[in-house]
Design a protein around this motif. Structure first.
Motif, PDB file in Angstrom:
ATOM      1  N   VAL A 292       1.231  -0.932   0.402  1.00 56.94           N
ATOM      2  CA  VAL A 292      -0.044  -0.180   0.013  1.00 56.94           C
ATOM      3  C   VAL A 292       0.693   1.419  -0.018  1.00 56.94           C
ATOM      4  N   GLY A 293       0.940   2.464  -1.393  1.00 59.04           N
ATOM      5  CA  GLY A 293       0.939   3.065  -0.980  1.00 59.04           C
ATOM      6  C   GLY A 293       2.458   2.928  -2.033  1.00 59.04           C
ATOM      7  N   ASN A 294       2.645   1.875  -2.091  1.00 51.59           N
ATOM      8  CA  ASN A 294       3.850   1.832  -2.859  1.00 51.59           C
ATOM      9  C   ASN A 294       4.400   2.018  -4.585  1.00 51.59           C
ATOM     10  N   ASP A 295       4.432   3.326  -5.261  1.00 59.05           N
ATOM     11  CA  ASP A 295       4.160   3.747  -6.281  1.00 59.05           C
ATOM     12  C   ASP A 295       5.443   2.951  -7.710  1.00 59.05           C
ATOM     13  N   GLY A 296       6.970   2.434  -6.668  1.00 60.73           N
ATOM     14  CA  GLY A 296       8.025   1.748  -7.094  1.00 60.73           C
ATOM     15  C   GLY A 296       8.287   3.113  -7.435  1.00 60.73           C
ATOM     16  N   ASN A 297       8.353   4.397  -7.302  1.00 62.04           N
ATOM     17  CA  ASN A 297       9.668   5.590  -7.769  1.00 62.04           C
ATOM     18  C   ASN A 297      10.087   6.058  -6.273  1.00 62.04           C
ATOM     19  N   SER A 298      10.389   4.737  -4.932  1.00 59.33           N
ATOM     20  CA  SER A 298      11.212   5.430  -3.896  1.00 59.33           C
ATOM     21  C   SER A 298      12.149   3.977  -4.544  1.00 59.33           C
ATOM     22  N   PHE A 299      12.608   3.679  -4.054  1.00 59.63           N
ATOM     23  CA  PHE A 299      13.563   2.832  -4.352  1.00 59.63           C
ATOM     24  C   PHE A 299      15.215   3.160  -3.209  1.00 59.63           C
ATOM     25  N   ASP A 300      15.399   2.902  -2.409  1.00 51.81           N
ATOM     26  CA  ASP A 300      16.346   2.642  -1.333  1.00 51.81           C
ATOM     27  C   ASP A 300      16.025   4.349  -0.802  1.00 51.81           C
ATOM     28  N   GLN A 301      14.621   4.380  -1.595  1.00 55.86           N
ATOM     29  CA  GLN A 301      14.038   5.990  -0.650  1.00 55.86           C
ATOM     30  C   GLN A 301      13.361   6.330   0.023  1.00 55.86           C
ATOM     31  N   GLU A 302      13.357   6.992   0.853  1.00 60.86           N
ATOM     32  CA  GLU A 302      11.813   7.495   1.849  1.00 60.86           C
ATOM     33  C   GLU A 302      10.504   7.437   0.825  1.00 60.86           C
ATOM     34  N   LEU A 303       9.322   6.544   1.086  1.00 62.11           N
ATOM     35  CA  LEU A 303       8.623   7.013   0.542  1.00 62.11           C
ATOM     36  C   LEU A 303       8.388   8.054  -0.409  1.00 62.11           C
ATOM     37  N   SER A 304       7.975   8.696  -1.798  1.00 62.41           N
ATOM     38  CA  SER A 304       7.831   9.508  -2.250  1.00 62.41           C
ATOM     39  C   SER A 304       5.955  10.489  -2.195  1.00 62.41           C
ATOM     40  N   CYS A 305       5.589  11.450  -1.667  1.00 51.80           N
ATOM     41  CA  CYS A 305       4.371  11.801  -0.716  1.00 51.80           C
ATOM     42  C   CYS A 305       4.223  13.120  -2.143  1.00 51.80           C
ATOM     43  N   GLY A 306       4.702  13.954  -2.851  1.00 53.24           N
ATOM     44  CA  GLY A 306       4.674  14.910  -3.666  1.00 53.24           C
ATOM     45  C   GLY A 306       3.819  14.592  -4.140  1.00 53.24           C
ATOM     46  N   ASN A 307       4.359  13.325  -5.287  1.00 53.87           N
ATOM     47  CA  ASN A 307       2.740  13.313  -6.055  1.00 53.87           C
ATOM     48  C   ASN A 307       2.419  11.138  -6.674  1.00 53.87           C
ATOM     49  N   ASN A 308       2.505  10.888  -5.115  1.00 56.68           N
ATOM     50  CA  ASN A 308       1.737   9.440  -5.537  1.00 56.68           C
ATOM     51  C   ASN A 308       0.780   9.447  -5.871  1.00 56.68           C
ATOM     52  N   PRO A 309       0.462   8.337  -7.459  1.00 55.96           N
ATOM     53  CA  PRO A 309      -0.997   8.368  -8.320  1.00 55.96           C
ATOM     54  C   PRO A 309      -1.447   7.305  -6.549  1.00 55.96           C
ATOM     55  N   THR A 310      -1.430   6.565  -6.508  1.00 55.67           N
ATOM     56  CA  THR A 310      -1.876   4.958  -5.132  1.00 55.67           C
ATOM     57  C   THR A 310      -2.684   5.726  -4.337  1.00 55.67           C
ATOM     58  N   PRO A 312      -3.687   9.687  -1.653  1.00 56.48           N
ATOM     59  CA  PRO A 312      -3.835  10.519  -0.691  1.00 56.48           C
ATOM     60  C   PRO A 312      -2.495  11.259  -0.391  1.00 56.48           C
ATOM     61  N   ALA A 313      -2.547  12.155  -0.027  1.00 54.96           N
ATOM     62  CA  ALA A 313      -1.143  12.649   0.246  1.00 54.96           C
ATOM     63  C   ALA A 313      -1.488  12.517   1.831  1.00 54.96           C
ATOM     64  N   GLN A 314      -2.341  12.687   2.681  1.00 58.08           N
ATOM     65  CA  GLN A 314      -2.872  12.427   3.901  1.00 58.08           C
ATOM     66  C   GLN A 314      -2.623  10.716   4.149  1.00 58.08           C
ATOM     67  N   VAL A 315      -2.539  10.506   3.181  1.00 61.57           N
ATOM     68  CA  VAL A 315      -2.699   8.820   3.515  1.00 61.57           C
ATOM     69  C   VAL A 315      -1.530   8.733   3.522  1.00 61.57           C
ATOM     70  N   CYS A 316      -0.414   8.669   2.097  1.00 53.12           N
ATOM     71  CA  CYS A 316       1.230   9.217   1.754  1.00 53.12           C
ATOM     72  C   CYS A 316       1.677   8.884   3.418  1.00 53.12           C
ATOM     73  N   LEU A 317       1.923  10.211   3.936  1.00 51.65           N
ATOM     74  CA  LEU A 317       2.444  10.853   4.538  1.00 51.65           C
ATOM     75  C   LEU A 317       2.277   9.591   6.494  1.00 51.65           C
ATOM     76  N   SER A 318       0.848   8.965   6.305  1.00 51.65           N
ATOM     77  CA  SER A 318       0.103   8.355   7.436  1.00 51.65           C
ATOM     78  C   SER A 318       1.271   8.158   7.425  1.00 51.65           C
ATOM     79  N   LEU A 319       1.398   6.768   6.164  1.00 47.63           N
ATOM     80  CA  LEU A 319       2.214   6.036   6.443  1.00 47.63           C
ATOM     81  C   LEU A 319       3.374   5.665   6.477  1.00 47.63           C
ATOM     82  N   ARG A 320       4.135   7.291   5.932  1.00 46.83           N
ATOM     83  CA  ARG A 320       5.620   7.055   6.401  1.00 46.83           C
ATOM     84  C   ARG A 320       5.913   7.277   7.973  1.00 46.83           C
ATOM     85  N   LEU A 321       5.354   8.191   8.093  1.00 56.54           N
ATOM     86  CA  LEU A 321       5.517   8.138   9.388  1.00 56.54           C
ATOM     87  C   LEU A 321       4.919   7.138  11.170  1.00 56.54           C
ATOM     88  N   MET A 322       3.503   6.513  10.233  1.00 60.98           N
ATOM     89  CA  MET A 322       3.318   5.471  11.304  1.00 60.98           C
ATOM     90  C   MET A 322       4.524   4.422  11.981  1.00 60.98           C
TER      91      MET A 322
END
Length: 340
Positions: A292-310, A312-322
């Motif tokens: 969930v939330g992994n769009d394949g564009n964050s290999f070896d990096q933190e989960l990108s939430c700026g333009n994640n199509p999979t 919403p931005a709030q959910v993406c940030l929650s995934l990173r913080l949670m």
């Protein structure tokens, strides 16, 4: 008059079939339910001095509200009922029909597994623990599907196994994962051959060549062996499989969890062959397995939430913080009758 005669004829037919030991299948009345199962390592929930429980309830709630799973397996929750109750109350606030299983902690660990389920759809028939010497309890939850309970038909059962295997990559760690996997497969072989079984958890398996993975997916007969829906047979630390990686959505360590970016696939949902083939009332939905939330564009990096199509931005940030893991999601179709 004709309608009454037709009803009488159908009733007589059903009675005759039942008397002769045959189970009538009234397909026209069947309903297909699309069921979501999510597995999530929720990072020492209730047992970490980092983020507040209030924040974690909110972040988890954002994720759960977006995914809306019908069954959720979690790893790394404190062995205190208050936290499972808190998640049920705060994080599932969109639904009043969720319940959780009882805790077990025979391994005397400071973190355990837990199962949450929609009690409108499922009932919890029994719980037990896989015998063995795992570093943490490996739980077995036997669920029954309520829409399948109709007089004269078989009830659909689902065994959900929750595991959090030994971490790290010393020879001892790898062997402990292998031993735990043997225990899991022995239990399935002795108790649930050919049944609807799904193993969900943070298995800490780094590559497909590891003995634990082979034990789970390749060494037993087809009525016992579990299936990796992704069908990956090589390593899982490569940009070519970036979209299936689950650890870590963070670039730095925080709140008891590691950073380092997304470079490992540690979290799995492995159904039995019966669930993949749909032979016992549950059918895996093709291509439904996602991190969930992994769009394949964050290999070896933190989960990108700026333009994640999979997500919403709030959910993406929650995934990173949670958590330092991403949840894994699969879907299944289950046959039943409309709930009254």
């Amino acid at each position: 008059y004709q309608f009454r005669n037709m009803k009488l004829l159908l009733s007589t037919l059903v009675l005759m079939l039942t008397m002769f030991g045959m189970k009538p299948h009234l397909q026209a009345q069947d309903t297909t339910y699309r069921v979501k199962l999510m597995q999530y390592n929720i990072l020492r929930f209730g047992n970490c001095s980092g983020a507040t429980n209030s924040d974690k309830y909110t972040w988890l709630g954002n994720v759960v509200d977006h995914v809306r799973p019908d069954i959720m397996v979690v790893n790394e929750i404190s062995p205190a009922t208050i936290y499972a109750q808190g998640i049920g109350f705060h994080s599932f606030d969109y639904s009043g029909s969720f319940d959780h299983a009882p805790f077990t902690n025979f391994a005397n660990s400071d973190i355990v597994n837990m199962l949450f389920y929609d009690k409108a759809l499922f009932g919890l028939l029994s719980t037990e623990v896989v015998p063995g010497n795992s570093v943490r309890d490996i739980n077995i939850y036997k669920l029954y599907f309520k829409p399948s309970i109709i007089a004269g038909t078989d009830t659909t059962f689902l065994y959900v196994l929750a595991a959090h295997l030994k971490a790290s990559n010393s020879s001892s760690d790898i062997n402990r994962r292998w031993d735990a996997s043997i225990d899991i497969m022995n239990w399935i072989q002795n108790n649930a051959q050919g049944e609807n079984v799904v193993l969900a958890g943070d298995l800490n398996i780094k590559v497909a060549s590891e003995n634990a993975y082979s034990e789970l997916t390749a060494t037993r007969n087809s009525d016992v062996t579990l299936v990796d829906p992704l069908g990956l047979s090589g390593g899982w630390t490569a940009s070519s499989v970036a979209n299936v990686l689950t650890q870590s959505p963070r670039s730095s360590s925080q709140d008891c969890g590691v950073g380092g970016g997304l470079d490992d696939r540690f979290d799995f949902i492995l159904p039995s062959r019966a669930m993949m083939d749909g032979t016992n009332g549950i059918q895996y939905v093709d291509d439904s397995y996602v991190a969930v939330g992994n769009d394949g564009n964050s290999f070896d990096q933190e989960l990108s939430c700026g333009n994640n199509p999979t997500v919403p931005a709030q959910v993406c940030l929650s995934l990173r913080l949670m958590s330092y893991h991403l949840p894994v999601l699969t879907e299944f179709d289950m046959a039943g009758r409309p709930l009254s």
